[in-house]
Design an enzyme around this catalytic site. Structure first.
Site, PDB file in Angstrom:
ATOM      1  N   ASP A 109      -9.304  -1.243  -3.313  1.00 19.38           N
ATOM      2  CA  ASP A 109      -8.251  -0.630  -2.909  1.00 19.38           C
ATOM      3  C   ASP A 109      -7.453  -1.410  -3.247  1.00 19.38           C
ATOM      4  OD1 ASP A 109      -6.910   1.286   0.113  1.00 19.38           O
ATOM      5  OD2 ASP A 109      -5.728  -0.779  -0.711  1.00 19.38           O
ATOM      6  N   ILE A 110      -6.313  -1.261  -3.689  1.00 23.13           N
ATOM      7  CA  ILE A 110      -4.940  -1.972  -3.881  1.00 23.13           C
ATOM      8  C   ILE A 110      -4.766  -3.030  -2.959  1.00 23.13           C
ATOM      9  CG2 ILE A 110      -2.896  -1.607  -3.995  1.00 23.13           C
ATOM     10  CD1 ILE A 110      -2.511  -1.394  -6.704  1.00 23.13           C
ATOM     11  N   ASN A 132      -8.482   8.767   7.486  1.00 24.22           N
ATOM     12  CA  ASN A 132      -7.096   8.940   8.025  1.00 24.22           C
ATOM     13  C   ASN A 132      -6.885  10.294   7.975  1.00 24.22           C
ATOM     14  OD1 ASN A 132      -6.746   5.924   9.141  1.00 24.22           O
ATOM     15  ND2 ASN A 132      -6.497   5.520   7.060  1.00 24.22           N
ATOM     16  N   VAL A 140      -1.479   8.352   1.428  1.00 26.86           N
ATOM     17  CA  VAL A 140      -1.970   9.299   0.220  1.00 26.86           C
ATOM     18  C   VAL A 140      -2.707  10.260   0.920  1.00 26.86           C
ATOM     19  CG1 VAL A 140      -3.194   8.870  -1.560  1.00 26.86           C
ATOM     20  CG2 VAL A 140      -2.201   7.219  -0.887  1.00 26.86           C
ATOM     21  N   HIS A 163      -9.234  10.081   1.427  1.00 24.90           N
ATOM     22  CA  HIS A 163     -10.384   9.173   0.783  1.00 24.90           C
ATOM     23  C   HIS A 163     -10.996   8.887   2.017  1.00 24.90           C
ATOM     24  CE1 HIS A 163      -5.923   8.582   1.446  1.00 24.90           C
ATOM     25  NE2 HIS A 163      -6.373   7.381   2.349  1.00 24.90           N
ATOM     26  N   HIS A 176     -12.530   5.579   3.463  1.00 27.45           N
ATOM     27  CA  HIS A 176     -12.220   3.976   3.149  1.00 27.45           C
ATOM     28  C   HIS A 176     -13.497   3.142   3.818  1.00 27.45           C
ATOM     29  CE1 HIS A 176      -7.809   3.369   3.154  1.00 27.45           C
ATOM     30  NE2 HIS A 176      -7.024   4.450   4.028  1.00 27.45           N
TER      31      HIS A 176
END
Ligand code: 5GP
Length: 121
Positions: free
Chosen positions: A30-31, A87, A96, A100, A102
Site C-alpha cells: 500500500d502506498i 472495505n 478504489v 482488495h 488489506h
C-alpha cells in the site's frame, strides 16, 4: 465499467512494489501504509465492490484469502497475527473500486478499527 488505478498496476502502466503475482491475483505494498506491513491483494479480474461478487467469483475471492495466508507464512507473521479486511463502499472508506484485501501486520491492531469514520473525527 471504468478502470481504476489498480488495473494500471496490473498492466504495469503505473509502478507498484509488487510482492506476489499469479494468474489470478496480484499483491503489492500500500502506498500509504497503516502498519509496518500493509499489502493489498487484488484479483486481476475487476470486481468493483463486495456487492458485485458473482456466484462464479466465489473461488476467486477465496483465492485472495489463500494468498493472504501464504504471504503471512512466507513473510513470517502468521503466528504473530495479522488482519485481512475488505472495505465496501463509502461508509466503510472504500476509495478504489476494484476489490482488495488489506493485509496488515507488524504491530498490535486495535479493534474496532475506527470508533468513528475518519471523515467524522
Ligand atoms: P480502500 O480505501 O479502497 O479500502 O483502500 C485503497 C487503498 O489503496 C488505500 O489504502 C490507499 O493507500 C491505496 N492506494 C491508493 N492509491 C495507490 C497507489 O497508487 N498505489 C498503491 N500501492 N496503493 C494505493
Amino acid at each position: 465499467m471504468a478502470e481504476t488505478l489498480f488495473s494500471k498496476i496490473i498492466n504495469r502502466e503505473i509502478p507498484a512494489d509488487i510482492v506476489y503475482e499469479d494468474d489470478l491475483s496480484l499483491a503489492f505494498k500500500d502506498i500509504h501504509p497503516q502498519a509496518p506491513v500493509h499489502l493489498l491483494i487484488i484479483p486481476k479480474k475487476r470486481i468493483a465492490t463486495i456487492n458485485d461478487i458473482a456466484e462464479d467469483d466465489r473461488e476467486l475471492v477465496g483465492h485472495l484469502f489463500w494468498v493472504a495466508g501464504k504471504l503471512a507464512r512466507d513473510m513470517g507473521f502468521d503466528d504473530e497475527g495479522y488482519r485481512a479486511v475488505m472495505n465496501c463502499n463509502e461508509q466503510a472508506g472504500q476509495s478504489v473500486f476494484h476489490i482488495h484485501l488489506h493485509l496488515l501486520a507488524g504491530k498490535p491492531l486495535g479493534w474496532p478499527p475506527y470508533t468513528d469514520h475518519p471523515k467524522q473525527a
